[in-house]
Design a protein around this motif. Sequence first.
Motif, mmCIF file in Angstrom:
data_model
loop_
_atom_site.group_PDB
_atom_site.id
_atom_site.type_symbol
_atom_site.label_atom_id
_atom_site.label_comp_id
_atom_site.label_asym_id
_atom_site.label_seq_id
_atom_site.Cartn_x
_atom_site.Cartn_y
_atom_site.Cartn_z
ATOM 1 N N VAL A 30 -51.737 -9.767 -8.394
ATOM 2 C CA VAL A 30 -52.185 -10.046 -7.023
ATOM 3 C C VAL A 30 -53.463 -10.889 -7.067
ATOM 4 C CG1 VAL A 30 -53.101 -8.979 -4.928
ATOM 5 C CG2 VAL A 30 -51.109 -8.005 -6.062
ATOM 6 N N PRO A 31 -53.497 -11.974 -6.309
ATOM 7 C CA PRO A 31 -54.653 -12.884 -6.372
ATOM 8 C C PRO A 31 -55.860 -12.376 -5.575
ATOM 9 C CG PRO A 31 -53.035 -13.740 -4.851
ATOM 10 C CD PRO A 31 -52.427 -12.508 -5.462
ATOM 11 N N GLY A 32 -56.450 -11.303 -6.023
ATOM 12 C CA GLY A 32 -57.598 -10.723 -5.320
ATOM 13 C C GLY A 32 -58.826 -11.617 -5.355
ATOM 14 N N GLY A 33 -59.058 -12.252 -6.507
ATOM 15 C CA GLY A 33 -60.202 -13.161 -6.614
ATOM 16 C C GLY A 33 -60.057 -14.343 -5.674
ATOM 17 N N GLY A 34 -58.839 -14.849 -5.553
ATOM 18 C CA GLY A 34 -58.588 -15.959 -4.642
ATOM 19 C C GLY A 34 -58.855 -15.585 -3.195
ATOM 20 N N MET A 35 -58.476 -14.366 -2.835
ATOM 21 C CA MET A 35 -58.738 -13.904 -1.468
ATOM 22 C C MET A 35 -60.240 -13.769 -1.218
ATOM 23 S SD MET A 35 -55.830 -11.086 -0.723
ATOM 24 C CE MET A 35 -54.801 -10.853 -2.146
ATOM 25 N N TYR A 36 -60.957 -13.279 -2.212
ATOM 26 C CA TYR A 36 -62.411 -13.133 -2.076
ATOM 27 C C TYR A 36 -63.071 -14.496 -1.884
ATOM 28 C CZ TYR A 36 -67.278 -12.517 -3.344
ATOM 29 O OH TYR A 36 -68.633 -12.548 -3.339
ATOM 30 N N TYR A 37 -62.743 -15.452 -2.748
ATOM 31 C CA TYR A 37 -63.364 -16.778 -2.644
ATOM 32 C C TYR A 37 -62.948 -17.492 -1.368
ATOM 33 C CZ TYR A 37 -65.160 -16.262 -7.332
ATOM 34 O OH TYR A 37 -65.832 -15.814 -8.432
ATOM 35 N N MET A 38 -61.719 -17.281 -0.942
ATOM 36 C CA MET A 38 -61.256 -17.886 0.299
ATOM 37 C C MET A 38 -62.118 -17.406 1.471
ATOM 38 S SD MET A 38 -57.488 -17.545 2.025
ATOM 39 C CE MET A 38 -57.685 -15.818 2.389
ATOM 40 N N THR B 256 -53.962 -19.254 -2.969
ATOM 41 C CA THR B 256 -53.781 -17.803 -2.868
ATOM 42 C C THR B 256 -52.456 -17.450 -2.214
ATOM 43 O OG1 THR B 256 -56.163 -17.495 -2.740
ATOM 44 C CG2 THR B 256 -54.797 -15.686 -1.963
ATOM 45 N N PHE B 257 -52.134 -18.100 -1.116
ATOM 46 C CA PHE B 257 -50.885 -17.788 -0.427
ATOM 47 C C PHE B 257 -49.672 -18.254 -1.219
ATOM 48 C CE2 PHE B 257 -53.632 -17.592 3.472
ATOM 49 C CZ PHE B 257 -53.511 -16.226 3.620
ATOM 50 N N SER B 258 -49.798 -19.353 -1.960
ATOM 51 C CA SER B 258 -48.661 -19.784 -2.777
ATOM 52 C C SER B 258 -48.393 -18.784 -3.904
ATOM 53 C CB SER B 258 -48.886 -21.190 -3.335
ATOM 54 O OG SER B 258 -49.948 -21.194 -4.265
ATOM 55 N N ILE B 259 -49.440 -18.207 -4.472
ATOM 56 C CA ILE B 259 -49.246 -17.175 -5.499
ATOM 57 C C ILE B 259 -48.618 -15.930 -4.885
ATOM 58 C CG2 ILE B 259 -50.447 -15.595 -7.058
ATOM 59 C CD1 ILE B 259 -52.416 -17.878 -7.637
ATOM 60 N N ALA B 260 -49.085 -15.538 -3.703
ATOM 61 C CA ALA B 260 -48.529 -14.352 -3.041
ATOM 62 C C ALA B 260 -47.054 -14.545 -2.686
ATOM 63 C CB ALA B 260 -49.336 -14.025 -1.787
ATOM 64 N N ILE C 168 -66.815 -18.012 5.319
ATOM 65 C CA ILE C 168 -68.109 -17.556 5.851
ATOM 66 C C ILE C 168 -69.177 -18.622 5.660
ATOM 67 C CG2 ILE C 168 -69.949 -15.860 5.489
ATOM 68 C CD1 ILE C 168 -67.712 -13.823 4.951
ATOM 69 N N GLN C 169 -69.124 -19.341 4.526
ATOM 70 C CA GLN C 169 -70.093 -20.399 4.243
ATOM 71 C C GLN C 169 -69.790 -21.675 5.031
ATOM 72 O OE1 GLN C 169 -69.966 -20.981 0.028
ATOM 73 N NE2 GLN C 169 -70.675 -18.910 -0.406
ATOM 74 N N ASP C 170 -68.708 -21.688 5.783
ATOM 75 C CA ASP C 170 -68.275 -22.828 6.582
ATOM 76 C C ASP C 170 -67.945 -24.048 5.717
ATOM 77 O OD1 ASP C 170 -67.518 -23.775 9.048
ATOM 78 O OD2 ASP C 170 -69.467 -24.710 9.459
ATOM 79 N N ASN C 171 -67.387 -23.808 4.551
ATOM 80 C CA ASN C 171 -66.945 -24.863 3.641
ATOM 81 C C ASN C 171 -65.423 -24.950 3.762
ATOM 82 O OD1 ASN C 171 -66.492 -26.653 1.598
ATOM 83 N ND2 ASN C 171 -67.857 -25.634 0.138
ATOM 84 N N MET C 172 -64.958 -25.717 4.751
ATOM 85 C CA MET C 172 -63.541 -25.737 5.091
ATOM 86 C C MET C 172 -62.663 -26.386 4.021
ATOM 87 S SD MET C 172 -62.904 -24.068 7.613
ATOM 88 C CE MET C 172 -63.920 -23.150 8.697
ATOM 89 N N ASP C 173 -63.168 -27.366 3.294
ATOM 90 C CA ASP C 173 -62.356 -28.005 2.251
ATOM 91 C C ASP C 173 -61.999 -27.009 1.146
ATOM 92 O OD1 ASP C 173 -62.441 -30.429 3.577
ATOM 93 O OD2 ASP C 173 -64.211 -31.135 2.462
ATOM 94 N N LEU C 174 -63.016 -26.315 0.642
ATOM 95 C CA LEU C 174 -62.759 -25.326 -0.407
ATOM 96 C C LEU C 174 -61.977 -24.126 0.141
ATOM 97 C CD1 LEU C 174 -66.135 -25.349 -2.367
ATOM 98 C CD2 LEU C 174 -63.936 -26.321 -3.053
ATOM 99 N N PHE C 175 -62.227 -23.768 1.387
ATOM 100 C CA PHE C 175 -61.496 -22.667 2.007
ATOM 101 C C PHE C 175 -60.002 -22.977 2.058
ATOM 102 C CE2 PHE C 175 -59.502 -21.320 6.024
ATOM 103 C CZ PHE C 175 -59.394 -19.964 5.767
#
Length: 172
Positions: A93-101, A120-124, A106-113
């Motif tokens: 389960v991509p838990g780290g990906g969900m955390y960074y997403m 993350t969703f492709s792995i899920a 929250i940081q308002d960095n839409m490109d990285l988000f």
Amino acid sequence: MSVTKAVVMFIVSICATIGYAIPVEAPKRSVVSSSLSGGVSYLLYLLIIEMNGSASFGAFLAAFLMGVLGEFFSRRYKMPATIFIMPPLITLVPGGGMYYMMSYLIQDNMDLFLREAVDTFSIAVALSLGIVTSGLFSKSLRSFRRRSLRHNKLYFYESREDKIASERSVEK
């Protein structure tokens, strides 16, 4: 990937699977089988990533292997396949990906988000498709074996009846 790293990751994934199986009260006789399934599946995932494959393709193949092993163990121990599939799934389960997403949101960095969200969703989705595909594969294999055995049984009885009929005609 070095042998040492592979052994360490195998042991860690076994421990993670056991760590999930105990709180959800999986039957004790299923814990060893499901943890071995988790270890082998996670090694396959790491091997595919190491060969420069995508994480979602690796997750799909690892989930497929996990599902096939879960179906095998369910028949062997006469228990539901879910018991053998869910605990090892935790290691993928991509838990780290969900955390960074969420962190990028929250940081308002839409490109990285967006990049992290797609990964993350492709792995899920790949995990769910791998498990569903293994279930369909298992069911189609079972139905093929049943049809094959039924056909062979009918063929056997037809030839036996033919043999008996030919023996009766010789006796007359």
